[in-house]
Structures are given as structure tokens and as C-alpha cells.
Design an enzyme around this catalytic site. Structure first.
Site, mmCIF file in Angstrom:
data_model
loop_
_atom_site.group_PDB
_atom_site.id
_atom_site.type_symbol
_atom_site.label_atom_id
_atom_site.label_comp_id
_atom_site.label_asym_id
_atom_site.label_seq_id
_atom_site.Cartn_x
_atom_site.Cartn_y
_atom_site.Cartn_z
ATOM 1 N N HIS A 196 1.142 -0.947 -0.724
ATOM 2 C CA HIS A 196 -0.159 0.145 -0.254
ATOM 3 C C HIS A 196 0.905 1.343 0.528
ATOM 4 C CE1 HIS A 196 -2.920 -2.634 1.857
ATOM 5 N NE2 HIS A 196 -3.060 -2.186 1.506
ATOM 6 N N ARG B 228 -2.430 -5.759 -7.976
ATOM 7 C CA ARG B 228 -1.255 -6.863 -8.048
ATOM 8 C C ARG B 228 -0.477 -7.798 -8.872
ATOM 9 N NH1 ARG B 228 -3.139 -8.632 -2.205
ATOM 10 N NH2 ARG B 228 -5.421 -8.592 -3.621
HETATM 11 N N1 COA Z 1 -0.296 -4.361 -1.597
HETATM 12 C C1 COA Z 1 -0.539 -5.072 -0.506
HETATM 13 N N2 COA Z 1 -1.859 -4.789 -0.760
HETATM 14 C C2 COA Z 1 -2.759 -5.340 -1.129
HETATM 15 C C3 COA Z 1 -2.812 -3.685 -2.539
HETATM 16 C C4 COA Z 1 -1.487 -3.465 -2.387
HETATM 17 N N3 COA Z 1 -0.896 -2.299 -2.829
HETATM 18 N N4 COA Z 1 -3.546 -3.632 -2.820
HETATM 19 C C5 COA Z 1 -4.747 -4.196 -2.574
HETATM 20 N N5 COA Z 1 -4.283 -5.541 -1.028
HETATM 21 C C6 COA Z 1 -4.799 -5.887 -0.292
HETATM 22 C C7 COA Z 1 -5.162 -5.978 0.767
HETATM 23 O O1 COA Z 1 -4.067 -6.311 1.891
HETATM 24 C C8 COA Z 1 -6.383 -6.766 0.990
HETATM 25 O O2 COA Z 1 -6.032 -7.925 1.711
HETATM 26 P P1 COA Z 1 -6.562 -8.609 2.473
HETATM 27 O O3 COA Z 1 -8.397 -9.090 2.315
HETATM 28 O O4 COA Z 1 -6.235 -9.809 2.927
HETATM 29 O O5 COA Z 1 -7.497 -7.557 3.392
HETATM 30 C C9 COA Z 1 -6.945 -7.004 0.082
HETATM 31 O O6 COA Z 1 -6.096 -6.494 -1.469
HETATM 32 C C10 COA Z 1 -8.320 -5.694 -0.500
HETATM 33 O O7 COA Z 1 -8.301 -4.494 -0.448
HETATM 34 P P2 COA Z 1 -8.159 -3.214 -0.794
HETATM 35 O O8 COA Z 1 -7.497 -2.296 -1.140
HETATM 36 O O9 COA Z 1 -8.725 -3.013 0.822
HETATM 37 O O10 COA Z 1 -9.808 -3.093 -0.739
HETATM 38 P P3 COA Z 1 -10.971 -3.031 -0.062
HETATM 39 O O11 COA Z 1 -11.957 -4.644 -0.928
HETATM 40 O O12 COA Z 1 -10.945 -4.363 0.643
HETATM 41 O O13 COA Z 1 -11.889 -2.396 0.135
HETATM 42 C C11 COA Z 1 -13.071 -0.216 -1.698
HETATM 43 C C12 COA Z 1 -11.817 -2.044 -1.481
HETATM 44 C C13 COA Z 1 -12.890 0.578 0.089
HETATM 45 C C14 COA Z 1 -12.409 0.347 -1.933
HETATM 46 C C15 COA Z 1 -14.465 -0.598 -1.834
HETATM 47 O O14 COA Z 1 -14.848 -1.685 -0.745
HETATM 48 C C16 COA Z 1 -15.129 0.819 -1.359
HETATM 49 O O15 COA Z 1 -15.444 1.605 -2.236
HETATM 50 N N6 COA Z 1 -16.354 0.903 -0.243
HETATM 51 C C17 COA Z 1 -17.436 1.595 -0.621
HETATM 52 C C18 COA Z 1 -18.399 0.849 -0.769
HETATM 53 C C19 COA Z 1 -18.867 1.153 -2.470
HETATM 54 O O16 COA Z 1 -18.477 2.407 -2.237
HETATM 55 N N7 COA Z 1 -18.929 0.456 -2.750
HETATM 56 C C20 COA Z 1 -19.418 0.397 -4.487
HETATM 57 C C21 COA Z 1 -18.551 0.283 -5.261
HETATM 58 S S1 COA Z 1 -18.580 -0.898 -6.417
#
Ligand code: COA
Length: 171
Positions: free
Chosen positions: A26, A99
Site C-alpha cells: 500500500h 497486484r
Molecule cells: N499491496 C498490498 N496489499 C494490497 C494492495 C497492495 N498494493 N492492494 C490491495 N491489497 C490487498 C489488501 O491488503 C486487502 O487484503 P485483505 O483482503 O487480505 O485484507 C485486499 O487486497 C483488498 O484490499 P483493499 O484495497 O483494502 O480493498 P477492499 O476490497 O477492502 O476495499 C474499497 C475496496 C474500499 C475501494 C471498496 O470496498 C469501496 O469502495 N467500498 C465503499 C462502498 C462502495 O462504494 N461500494 C461500491 C463500489 S463498487
């Protein structure tokens, strides 16, 4: 240029995620994307559904401490729709890291949904540094839980916090 004109001409990006906890993967995306905007907002999703290990406040504080060297980076938590948060913050671009090809389908679906809801906000994707392509927050939590070494995955200043929380998750 007046202060108000300057604020409206600012290029603002949002890098959203759960960050439970933030990893070097991140941080790499934050450092690189902060150079593309006047202001980069790291948006920490409260997301009760994902049952985060760290509270939103704890995640915000951890990210603030590891991004303190980046002057144009702000960290905020948000709840609800990402596009609403982006509009509130006057951001025109959402940044996401890719990734591997397995991330792509979900990311494409999110980007297209967000664009349908809010066409004036675009999503850009940065490819994750190859050194961190395998990394995720849940992998870090799992390694920490079994007392493995996590200093190669997350910044040094948050290692003790993550170790403590993962070994005593109820604290
Ligand atoms: N390096 C390391 N890990 C990474 C990474 C990176 N560059 N990019 C993603 N990841 C990992 C995260 O660690 C996380 O791992 P985990 O599942 O083991 O915890 C996973 O990928 C997903 O990560 P994240 O980027 O935090 O995405 P998310 O799916 O939790 O959340 C949001 C994504 C916040 C953008 C999305 O849920 C959102 O917008 N929510 C708000 C509601 C909304 O608007 N919904 C409609 C959108 S369709």
C-alpha cells in the site's frame, strides 16, 4: 490566484482501502501516486462487514505515522459509497493498485460501477511493485498471529502494534 481558485484547481486523488493493516505494498502505491496529485487522500473504509482487526481510528493513525514524510497526503476514514466520499473531498481520481491479474476482474467491476454512478470521477490503476505482488493485509495478520516475522511486510513503526493486536486480538 485567490485561495478559493487555488483550492478548486487542485488535483485531488483518493486511494481507498481497508488497510487492516497498511503494508509496504500500500505504501508503495501511496508514495508513487502522491506525486501525481496536489493532494492525495488515503480513504480508510470503516467497513464493519469485513470485521476489521483494527478500528478505523487505529488504521488512520497507523497510516498517518507511516506517511508523515509525504506533505500532500491526508488520511481520513469514510463510510458509505466511495464516490460520495470522493465528491465530498473534491477528488476527481480514484487510485487502485493491481497486484496480479486476479485483482483485475473485481477492480474493473468496481471502477465501472463507480463510473456509472459518478462519470466525472475516473479510476486509475498502478501496478504494484513486484516485490510486494504477493502481499495482503490478511497474510500479514496470519503470519503475526503465529508469531512469524512481519518486519519485511509492514513499516517498522507499526510492527509492535500489529504483533500485539494479532497475538491478543481481543485487546
Ligand atoms: N499491496 C498490498 N496489499 C494490497 C494492495 C497492495 N498494493 N492492494 C490491495 N491489497 C490487498 C489488501 O491488503 C486487502 O487484503 P485483505 O483482503 O487480505 O485484507 C485486499 O487486497 C483488498 O484490499 P483493499 O484495497 O483494502 O480493498 P477492499 O476490497 O477492502 O476495499 C474499497 C475496496 C474500499 C475501494 C471498496 O470496498 C469501496 O469502495 N467500498 C465503499 C462502498 C462502495 O462504494 N461500494 C461500491 C463500489 S463498487
Amino acid at each position: 490566484m485567490t485561495k478559493e481558485e487555488k483550492v478548486t484547481s487542485e488535483k485531488v486523488g483518493i486511494y481507498p482501502g481497508s488497510f487492516d493493516p497498511i503494508t509496504f505494498g500500500h505504501l508503495d502505491i501511496i508514495e508513487r501516486s502522491s506525486k501525481m496529485f496536489d493532494r492525495l487522500i488515503v480513504g480508510v473504509l470503516c467497513n464493519k462487514a469485513k470485521k476489521p482487526l483494527f478500528s478505523a481510528e487505529e488504521r488512520v493513525r497507523m497510516i498517518q505515522s507511516v506517511t508523515s514524510h509525504l506533505d500532500n497526503v491526508e488520511v481520513c476514514s469514510f463510510d458509505g459509497l466511495l464516490v460520495d466520499f470522493a465528491k465530498l473531498e473534491k477528488a476527481s481520481v480514484i487510485v487502485r493498485g493491481l497486484r496480479a491479474v486476479t485483482d483485475f476482474e473485481y477492480e474493473l467491476q468496481m471502477a465501472q460501477t463507480n463510473r456509472t454512478m459518478c462519470p466525472e470521477i475516473d479510476t486509475i490503476f498502478l501496478t504494484t511493485n513486484l516485490s510486494y505482488a504477493y502481499l495482503s493485509s490478511s497474510i500479514v495478520r496470519e503470519v503475526a498471529q503465529y508469531e512469524g516475522k512481519i518486519s519485511q511486510f509492514i513499516p517498522a513503526q507499526i510492527v509492535p502494534l500489529v504483533e500485539e493486536k494479532c497475538r491478543c486480538p481481543k485487546d
